[in-house]
Design an enzyme around this catalytic site. Structure first.
Site, PDB file in Angstrom:
ATOM      1  N   HIS A  10       0.407   4.288  -4.505  1.00 13.94           N
ATOM      2  CA  HIS A  10       1.845   4.453  -4.289  1.00 13.94           C
ATOM      3  C   HIS A  10       2.451   5.369  -5.346  1.00 13.94           C
ATOM      4  CE1 HIS A  10       6.041   2.619  -4.664  1.00 13.94           C
ATOM      5  NE2 HIS A  10       6.011   3.142  -3.443  1.00 13.94           N
ATOM      6  N   HIS A  52      10.992  10.513  -5.900  1.00 10.92           N
ATOM      7  CA  HIS A  52      11.358   9.326  -5.145  1.00 10.92           C
ATOM      8  C   HIS A  52      12.857   9.069  -5.129  1.00 10.92           C
ATOM      9  CE1 HIS A  52      12.327   5.059  -4.628  1.00 10.92           C
ATOM     10  NE2 HIS A  52      11.394   5.106  -3.685  1.00 10.92           N
TER      11      HIS A  52
HETATM   12  O1  G3P Z   1       5.844   3.820   1.525  1.00  7.03           O
HETATM   13  C1  G3P Z   1       5.858   2.628   0.818  1.00  7.03           C
HETATM   14  C2  G3P Z   1       6.877   2.816  -0.179  1.00  7.03           C
HETATM   15  O2  G3P Z   1       6.655   4.064  -0.763  1.00  7.03           O
HETATM   16  C3  G3P Z   1       8.258   2.766   0.378  1.00  7.03           C
HETATM   17  O3  G3P Z   1       9.112   2.521  -0.585  1.00  7.03           O
HETATM   18  O4  G3P Z   1      10.906   3.149  -2.022  1.00  7.03           O
HETATM   19  O5  G3P Z   1       8.609   3.343  -2.844  1.00  7.03           O
HETATM   20  O6  G3P Z   1       9.436   4.941  -1.172  1.00  7.03           O
HETATM   21  P1  G3P Z   1       9.523   3.545  -1.702  1.00  7.03           P
HETATM   22 CA    CA Z   2       7.432   6.161  -0.846  1.00  6.08          CA
END
Ligand code: G3P
Ligand code: CA
Length: 252
Positions: A10, A52
């Site tokens: 992630h 992000h």
């Molecule tokens: O895609 C899983 C996760 O990345 C979604 O949440 O806020 O980390 O982009 P976020």
């Molecule tokens: Ca994400």
């Protein structure tokens, strides 16, 4: 026998490296991730860069959204030092740079983060990302383009050959099932603490591959393993790799 889910890093190896940077992606590969996930947004001059948050404050100390800076201006910021002095001087990567460096070396999930001015009728970010991916002959491998909106999903499916996944945004399992069925969705991305095992089973009946975000602890991995899903998002790919090494088979 249940298949073992893919390890999805992630924002890269974001637990130990500055998220969404080249170092984070390299480290994810070195530490056994099957897929690297990254978030992309558009800059003021229509480039696509990897970030992000809605603001650059947390990772660069500047409380501005990316869309108010050109790529060149964003490149002057340090997106590494917030995570530790050893990361001082890291630059925000463009999507092009990520694809040029990692295409074919690791599967990717590219999450689109459109801003408020990207009206659904516009699809500006979607169009630009597809253009860059085509220019770079992008290979997503076991990954996909990830979006939150149904219209964005429909646009991408209609206008590209790339696999697309729809992210759950607090939808109920029955809503998600309707959407998966209506749109013939191939990848459904769900949040760990918003589904029960029974709801995941129900969702799987419609055939979408399910990825779960995110699990960083053995107790969470144990729950997700019980669901027999396609992939697990984690901020600690090495730890998940070590945990899964106790299991004999891997889904590919
Ligand atoms: O895609 C899983 C996760 O990345 C979604 O949440 O806020 O980390 O982009 P976020
Ligand atoms: Ca994400």
């Amino acid at each position: 026998m249940s298949a073992i889910p893919l390890i999805i890093a992630h924002r890269g190896d974001s637990g130990t490296k500055p998220e969404n940077t080249m170092i984070a992606f390299e480290s994810a590969i070195e530490n056994g991730a099957d897929i690297v996930e990254l978030d992309v947004q558009m800059t003021k001059d229509g480039s696509v860069a990897v970030l992000h948050d809605r603001s650059l404050k947390r990772v660069a100390g500047v409380d501005l959204p990316l869309y108010q800076l050109t790529l060149a201006e964003a490149k002057k910021l340090d997106v590494g030092i917030w995570k530790g002095d050893e990361f001082k001087g890291l630059k925000i990567p463009s999507l092009t740079e990520v694809l040029e460096n990692f295409n074919g070396k690791i599967s990717m999930i590219i999450e689109l983060k459109p801003q408020y001015f990207h009206l659904e009728e516009d699809y500006g970010l979607e169009r630009k990302v597809l253009e860059i991916m085509d220019e770079c002959s992008a290979k997503l491998g076991n990954g996909y383009i990830s979006v939150r909106s149904e219209s964005s999903y429909a646009y991408l499916v209609s206008n590209s050959q790339y696999p697309v996944g729809l992210m759950q945004k607090k939808r109920t399992a029955s809503e998600m099932n309707r959407i998966v069925e209506d749109y013939n969705i191939k990848f459904a991305q769900i949040r760990l603490n918003q589904y029960t095992a029974a709801e995941v089973e129900e969702l799987k009946r419609f055939g979408a591959k399910i990825t779960v975000f995110y699990g960083d602890r053995p107790s969470e991995w144990q729950t997700i393993l019980g669901w027999n899903v396609y992939g697990i998002f984690t901020n600690y790919p090495k730890n998940l790799k070590d945990y899964l090494s106790a299991f004999p088979s891997r889904m590919k």
